[in-house]
Design an enzyme around this catalytic site. Structure first.
Site, PDB file in Angstrom:
ATOM      1  N   TYR A 192      12.255  28.420 -36.707  1.00 29.90           N
ATOM      2  CA  TYR A 192      11.674  28.968 -35.464  1.00 29.90           C
ATOM      3  C   TYR A 192      10.114  28.473 -36.198  1.00 29.90           C
ATOM      4  CZ  TYR A 192      13.426  33.200 -34.163  1.00 29.90           C
ATOM      5  OH  TYR A 192      14.644  34.678 -33.187  1.00 29.90           O
ATOM      6  N   LYS A 243      26.314  25.769 -39.413  1.00 33.50           N
ATOM      7  CA  LYS A 243      27.187  24.732 -37.751  1.00 33.50           C
ATOM      8  C   LYS A 243      27.222  23.411 -38.441  1.00 33.50           C
ATOM      9  CE  LYS A 243      28.708  23.717 -33.986  1.00 33.50           C
ATOM     10  NZ  LYS A 243      30.185  24.850 -33.277  1.00 33.50           N
ATOM     11  N   ASP A 275      30.476  29.384 -33.867  1.00 37.01           N
ATOM     12  CA  ASP A 275      30.108  30.357 -32.589  1.00 37.01           C
ATOM     13  C   ASP A 275      31.800  30.945 -33.506  1.00 37.01           C
ATOM     14  OD1 ASP A 275      31.362  27.904 -34.240  1.00 37.01           O
ATOM     15  OD2 ASP A 275      32.171  27.103 -32.540  1.00 37.01           O
ATOM     16  N   ASP A 299      19.414  36.118 -36.112  1.00 36.13           N
ATOM     17  CA  ASP A 299      18.583  37.129 -35.324  1.00 36.13           C
ATOM     18  C   ASP A 299      19.760  37.226 -34.329  1.00 36.13           C
ATOM     19  OD1 ASP A 299      16.453  37.870 -32.764  1.00 36.13           O
ATOM     20  OD2 ASP A 299      17.226  36.296 -32.019  1.00 36.13           O
ATOM     21  N   ASP A 303      21.823  41.015 -33.914  1.00 36.90           N
ATOM     22  CA  ASP A 303      21.717  41.864 -32.676  1.00 36.90           C
ATOM     23  C   ASP A 303      23.201  41.637 -31.682  1.00 36.90           C
ATOM     24  OD1 ASP A 303      19.179  41.886 -32.457  1.00 36.90           O
ATOM     25  OD2 ASP A 303      19.791  41.154 -29.893  1.00 36.90           O
TER      26      ASP A 303
HETATM   27  C1  IPM Z   1      13.920  40.488 -34.003  1.00 37.91           C
HETATM   28  C2  IPM Z   1      13.119  39.472 -32.485  1.00 37.91           C
HETATM   29  C3  IPM Z   1      11.968  38.444 -33.205  1.00 37.91           C
HETATM   30  C4  IPM Z   1      12.668  37.537 -33.871  1.00 37.91           C
HETATM   31  C5  IPM Z   1      11.683  38.365 -32.068  1.00 37.91           C
HETATM   32  C6  IPM Z   1      10.937  39.234 -31.594  1.00 37.91           C
HETATM   33  C7  IPM Z   1      10.439  37.236 -32.829  1.00 37.91           C
HETATM   34  O1  IPM Z   1      14.403  39.244 -31.713  1.00 37.91           O
HETATM   35  O2  IPM Z   1      13.390  40.556 -35.271  1.00 37.91           O
HETATM   36  O3  IPM Z   1      14.973  40.168 -34.352  1.00 37.91           O
HETATM   37  O4  IPM Z   1      13.552  36.765 -33.240  1.00 37.91           O
HETATM   38  O5  IPM Z   1      13.693  37.550 -34.970  1.00 37.91           O
HETATM   39 MG    MG Z   2      16.125  39.220 -32.427  1.00 35.23          MG
END
Ligand code: IPM
Ligand code: MG
Length: 467
Positions: A192, A243, A275, A299, A303
């Site tokens: 990032y 990884k 993975d 990230d 999710d």
């Molecule tokens: C998160 C989001 C952010 C990230 C974006 C909005 C920059 O996806 O907080 O998980 O990638 O960190």
């Molecule tokens: Mg995110």
């Protein structure tokens, strides 16, 4: 923007005025939890009691951000009143809202206010209208700049499948039931932020885009220590995801994790390739306790983990560092498709307030009251659209927030009642003793009408009971 001062000791009304308080330190990663009372805290009538005051910055951001922020502030107002904690809350712009108003996703004034607060509460940023902006004028830049500027390198993302919502999970009940995972994501390094990055041309003259995945030992070491501390307070299992079969940065990650593990002999460290981890999270999520991973894998995996729970709209997160203010935000995004329609689920934002209170300010009791009220709201059958199932009551963002507030207040009453009951029991025991082993009901009944205020007052100022 004006600061809102939420004041609440012993009062059901919310006093709003402006105030100044000194900032308090964040106690992390040891998670040592203690209440900090500011020097400016005020006293009770007899001068015997003082109450804490905290300075918060709230960043409503974009999309559903403002509506869930409003609900979160209502909950904070309620807990301020119930628990006698004062908050001075200032609102600042971030993301698309800041681009529109001030031409930048992270105004200096926002970053300064955040750094100068005891804790920061963020809703969500982003929206279609800024999607085609230049990279430096995208809302996400504001969020990344804020995380970097505040130095909050550790992102805690819990994914807990609540019994009330197990059927909202897309996984089979027996797979989802009982899942309780903490993802610890490195937040201020890796691909990032790594340099070099940008656009250029390759040797064939073709356009390329490139980024750099880079980690130093010290960056890995500090996130490792946070993760080990957390795992130690959970079930003692830490799975480091990388990884390492392909990436040098991951090889250093794995080596450093293994070295830090020597300082935490009570925690079992395992390594897993990303993975495989993505697959295992779906196949058998209960094998995971605490996961630690880099910025980009964190990230993605967070999710994925959040969807195990049925709705990303339920999950809060904390972004913290060793000392200084933390940033607390729901995991979900700004959901522009439902913005302004009172359909958003504010529970992740409300639970972010609880995380802020617990991890940012050490106000554990207040945090737990909010968590309990959220569970009760679900137990009472209230659902927003994202977690709706047959037989439940579909409500909007504001209404579910009101239900949480009602539950907080109901719990308070219940604990006052149980406290009065305890006082009565004490009195009965004393009475039994005084009257030679037999409870004198008549004497007890005679005492009842006068009973209460003085004892409750005593309890109030001694800090016992529900006060
Ligand atoms: C998160 C989001 C952010 C990230 C974006 C909005 C920059 O996806 O907080 O998980 O990638 O960190
Ligand atoms: Mg995110």
């Amino acid at each position: 923007m004006e600061a809102l001062f939420l004041s609440g000791l012993g009062s059901n009304s919310l006093a709003c005025s402006r105030t100044l308080t000194p900032s308090s330190p964040l106690r992390f990663p040891n998670l040592a939890i203690r209440r900090v009372v500011s020097a400016a805290a005020s006293s009770g009538p007899d001068g015997s009691s003082s109450r804490p005051k905290y300075r918060l910055t709230i960043l409503p951001g974009d999309g559903i951000g403002p509506e869930i922020s409003k609900v979160a502030l209502d909950v904070l107002c309620c807990i301020s009143s119930e628990e006698g904690i004062d908050f001075e809350v200032q609102e600042k712009l971030l993301g698309g809202a800041a681009i529109d108003a001030l031409g930048t996703p992270l105004p200096d004034d926002t970053l300064e206010a955040c750094k100068d607060s005891d804790a920061v509460l963020l809703a969500a940023i982003g929206g279609y209208q800024w999607d085609n902006n230049e990279p430096h004028l995208r809302p996400e830049r504001g969020l990344l700049g804020l995380r970097a500027g505040m130095g909050v390198f550790a992102n805690l993302r819990p994914a807990v499948v609540l019994p009330q919502l197990v059927d909202s999970s897309t996984l089979k009940r027996e797979v989802a039931e009982g899942v309780d995972i903490m993802v610890v994501r490195e937040l201020t390094g890796g691909i990032y932020f790594g340099q070099p990055k940008g656009f250029g041309k390759n040797s064939n003259g073709e356009q390329i885009g490139f980024n750099t995945e880079v980690y130093s030992v010290s960056e890995i070491d500090r996130i490792a220590r946070v993760a080990f501390e957390i795992a130690r307070k959970r079930r003692g299992q830490l799975c480091s995801v990388d990884k390492a079969n392909v990436l040098e940065a991951s090889q250093l990650w794995r080596q450093t994790m293994t070295i830090v593990a020597k300082d935490f002999p009570d925690v079992e460290l395992t390594h897993m390739l990303v993975d495989n981890a993505a697959m295992q999270l779906i196949r058998n999520p209960k094998q995971f306790d605490t996961i630690v991973t880099n910025n980009i894998f964190g990230d993605i995996l967070s999710d994925e983990a959040s969807m195990l729970t049925g709705s990303i709209g339920m999950l809060p997160s904390a972004c913290v560092k060793n000392s200084g203010p933390g940033l607390f935000e729901p995991i979900h995004g700004s959901a522009p498709d439902i913005a302004g329609q009172d359909k958003a689920n504010p529970l992740a934002m409300i639970l972010s307030v609880a995380m802020l209170l617990k991890y940012g300010l050490g106000e554990v009791k207040a945090a737990e009251r909010i968590e309990k009220a959220v569970i009760q709201t679900l137990d009472n059958g209230f659902r927003t659209g994202d977690i709706m199932s047959a037989g439940k009551k579909l409500v909007g963002c504001t209404a579910i927030g009101q239900e949480v507030i009602r539950a907080i207040q109901a719990n308070h009453l219940a604990s006052v009642h149980s406290c009065i009951f305890d006082l009565l029991c004490d009195r009965a025991a004393q009475n039994k003793h005084d009257s030679g082993g037999k409870v004198d009901i008549a004497e007890l009944e005679a005492a009842l009408p006068s009973f209460g205020m003085e004892e409750l007052r005593g309890l109030f100022y001694s800090g016992r009971g529900p006060f």
